[in-house]
Design a protein around this motif. Structure first.
Motif, mmCIF file in Angstrom:
data_model
loop_
_atom_site.group_PDB
_atom_site.id
_atom_site.type_symbol
_atom_site.label_atom_id
_atom_site.label_comp_id
_atom_site.label_asym_id
_atom_site.label_seq_id
_atom_site.Cartn_x
_atom_site.Cartn_y
_atom_site.Cartn_z
ATOM 1 N N ILE A 1 0.804 -1.219 0.000
ATOM 2 C CA ILE A 1 0.000 0.000 0.000
ATOM 3 C C ILE A 1 0.840 1.272 0.000
ATOM 4 C CG2 ILE A 1 -0.226 0.249 2.514
ATOM 5 C CD1 ILE A 1 -3.246 0.734 2.015
ATOM 6 N N GLY A 2 2.105 1.158 0.435
ATOM 7 C CA GLY A 2 2.961 2.333 0.474
ATOM 8 C C GLY A 2 4.363 1.983 0.929
ATOM 9 N N THR A 3 5.220 3.001 0.972
ATOM 10 C CA THR A 3 6.624 2.842 1.339
ATOM 11 C C THR A 3 6.988 3.857 2.417
ATOM 12 O OG1 THR A 3 7.217 2.088 -0.892
ATOM 13 C CG2 THR A 3 9.009 2.900 0.483
ATOM 14 N N ILE A 4 7.769 3.417 3.400
ATOM 15 C CA ILE A 4 8.321 4.314 4.411
ATOM 16 C C ILE A 4 9.835 4.323 4.257
ATOM 17 C CG2 ILE A 4 8.669 4.709 6.889
ATOM 18 C CD1 ILE A 4 5.953 3.380 7.377
ATOM 19 N N PHE A 5 10.411 5.522 4.163
ATOM 20 C CA PHE A 5 11.858 5.663 4.075
ATOM 21 C C PHE A 5 12.422 6.083 5.425
ATOM 22 C CE2 PHE A 5 11.436 5.746 -0.547
ATOM 23 C CZ PHE A 5 12.610 5.125 -0.940
ATOM 24 N N LEU A 6 13.335 5.269 5.958
ATOM 25 C CA LEU A 6 14.024 5.556 7.211
ATOM 26 C C LEU A 6 15.500 5.826 6.935
ATOM 27 C CD1 LEU A 6 12.400 2.691 9.317
ATOM 28 C CD2 LEU A 6 11.680 5.079 9.196
ATOM 29 N N TYR A 7 16.238 6.134 7.976
ATOM 30 C CA TYR A 7 17.664 6.442 7.821
ATOM 31 C C TYR A 7 18.491 5.161 7.709
ATOM 32 C CZ TYR A 7 22.122 8.811 8.513
ATOM 33 O OH TYR A 7 23.387 9.301 8.348
ATOM 34 N N ASN A 8 18.374 4.305 8.722
ATOM 35 C CA ASN A 8 19.022 3.000 8.668
ATOM 36 C C ASN A 8 18.294 2.053 9.613
ATOM 37 O OD1 ASN A 8 20.361 4.174 11.141
ATOM 38 N ND2 ASN A 8 21.405 2.202 11.101
ATOM 39 N N PRO A 9 18.422 0.754 9.411
ATOM 40 C CA PRO A 9 17.733 -0.189 10.290
ATOM 41 C C PRO A 9 18.503 -0.395 11.591
ATOM 42 C CG PRO A 9 18.957 -1.390 8.627
ATOM 43 C CD PRO A 9 19.143 0.077 8.313
ATOM 44 N N LEU A 10 17.773 -0.718 12.625
ATOM 45 C CA LEU A 10 18.360 -1.173 13.886
ATOM 46 C C LEU A 10 17.381 -2.203 14.434
ATOM 47 C CD1 LEU A 10 20.756 -0.841 15.733
ATOM 48 C CD2 LEU A 10 19.498 0.902 16.999
ATOM 49 N N VAL A 11 17.460 -3.406 13.897
ATOM 50 C CA VAL A 11 16.445 -4.426 14.141
ATOM 51 C C VAL A 11 17.091 -5.776 14.431
ATOM 52 C CG1 VAL A 11 14.671 -3.281 12.751
ATOM 53 C CG2 VAL A 11 16.245 -4.878 11.655
ATOM 54 N N THR A 12 16.283 -6.679 14.990
ATOM 55 C CA THR A 12 16.750 -8.005 15.400
ATOM 56 C C THR A 12 15.714 -9.046 15.003
ATOM 57 O OG1 THR A 12 17.780 -6.977 17.334
ATOM 58 C CG2 THR A 12 17.567 -9.374 17.359
ATOM 59 N N PRO A 13 16.149 -10.188 14.461
ATOM 60 C CA PRO A 13 15.182 -11.252 14.148
ATOM 61 C C PRO A 13 14.488 -11.761 15.408
ATOM 62 C CG PRO A 13 17.313 -11.679 13.117
ATOM 63 C CD PRO A 13 17.521 -10.543 14.060
ATOM 64 N N VAL A 14 13.270 -12.227 15.238
ATOM 65 C CA VAL A 14 12.545 -12.860 16.336
ATOM 66 C C VAL A 14 13.363 -14.052 16.842
ATOM 67 C CG1 VAL A 14 10.494 -14.218 16.901
ATOM 68 C CG2 VAL A 14 10.264 -12.101 15.569
ATOM 69 N N GLY A 15 13.475 -14.167 18.166
ATOM 70 C CA GLY A 15 14.212 -15.279 18.761
ATOM 71 C C GLY A 15 15.654 -14.980 19.084
ATOM 72 N N TYR A 16 16.113 -13.740 18.791
ATOM 73 C CA TYR A 16 17.501 -13.364 19.064
ATOM 74 C C TYR A 16 17.548 -12.179 20.022
ATOM 75 C CZ TYR A 16 18.803 -16.659 15.461
ATOM 76 O OH TYR A 16 18.979 -17.830 14.751
ATOM 77 N N ASP A 17 18.711 -11.980 20.636
ATOM 78 C CA ASP A 17 18.890 -10.965 21.666
ATOM 79 C C ASP A 17 19.175 -9.609 21.021
ATOM 80 O OD1 ASP A 17 19.625 -9.367 23.817
ATOM 81 O OD2 ASP A 17 20.789 -10.933 24.803
ATOM 82 N N SER A 18 18.295 -8.648 21.262
ATOM 83 C CA SER A 18 18.453 -7.312 20.671
ATOM 84 C C SER A 18 19.635 -6.548 21.252
ATOM 85 C CB SER A 18 17.173 -6.498 20.878
ATOM 86 O OG SER A 18 16.065 -7.142 20.304
#
Length: 250
Positions: free
Chosen positions: A51-68
């Protein structure tokens, strides 16, 4: 809401090269990564479901099941190049809480990043110097420090998905100090307009709408902690309409 993406690694660094938010229809509407992939598997499906696009600066994410709180490469993670589910936390919760309208339900929002490096504090000057140098070389045959295909977007040819593009890459683009980063970001913004996308963002009211556009300053709460609450509320206000609207924060 669920979040899915693909991670890549090169030279002991981690990149998020592709990612999507799925807005669940209700509490029972939970999908898998495979089902998300089926929703976006070809051009026709992408046009129907994104439905649309969001532009961010950079990711800071963690897969489910891993320690952030730990570097992913130091954990037992091997699902590179696979579409997997990612935790919704930090800045993603802002969009989770904002996208409540009926038009979003059962749809996908693509997330794009100016820089795909999944790391904290990449707006530090020493890294921006490297990014700026890379982007100067991007359209030539010269070698770049970061792999051009997994770190950067093809800004001149990128076609954002969906009817709207919401820019939230922050307020730190500096055309005088880093002109090639500015050119890169400006190409993305300008192309979205040329393609007839509904463009929206949040900007500081005292700097004016014209100033925000001129400087490509599109606020994100994670890059401006002083105004985090105000920016968050403005993003929620923007998404009260569909497509989202340009909204000031104070």
């Amino acid at each position: 809401m669920q979040y899915f993406g693909k991670f890549e690694t090169k030279y002991e660094e981690l990149f998020l090269t592709e990612s999507y938010l799925y807005i669940n229809k209700d509490e029972e509407d939970i999908i898998t990564a495979k089902e998300l992939k089926e929703l976006i598997n070809n051009t026709k499906l992408r046009k129907k479901n994104i439905i649309g696009t969001i532009f961010l600066y950079n990711p800071l994410v963690t897969p489910v099941g891993y320690d952030s709180n730990k570097f992913l490469l130091e954990q037992d993670f091997n699902d590179f190049s696979k579409l997997i589910e990612i935790k919704i936390e930090t800045y993603l919760t802002v969009f989770k809480n904002a996208m409540k309208k009926e038009e979003f339900k059962g749809k996908v929002v693509e997330i794009r990043n100016l820089f795909n490096l999944n790391e904290k504090n990449i707006d530090a000057s020493n890294l921006l110097v490297k990014f700026n140098s890379d982007l100067e070389k991007y359209n030539s045959n010269q070698n770049t420090e970061f792999d051009r295909d997994i770190m950067y977007l093809d800004a001149q040819n990128l076609i954002p998905s969906g009817k709207f593009v919401f820019f939230s890459w922050g307020e730190k683009i500096n055309s005088k100090e880093f002109p090639y980063i500015d050119d890169y970001a400006r190409s993305i913004y300008t192309n979205a307009l040329k393609l007839g996308k509904k463009v929206a963002f949040v900007y500081k009211k005292e700097k004016s709408l014209e100033g925000a556009i001129s400087l490509l300053q599109f606020a994100t709460p994670m890059q401006n902690l002083k105004y985090k609450a105000s920016i968050t509320e403005a993003i929620k206000e923007s998404f009260k309409e569909f497509p989202p609207q340009i909204t000031p924060y104070i």
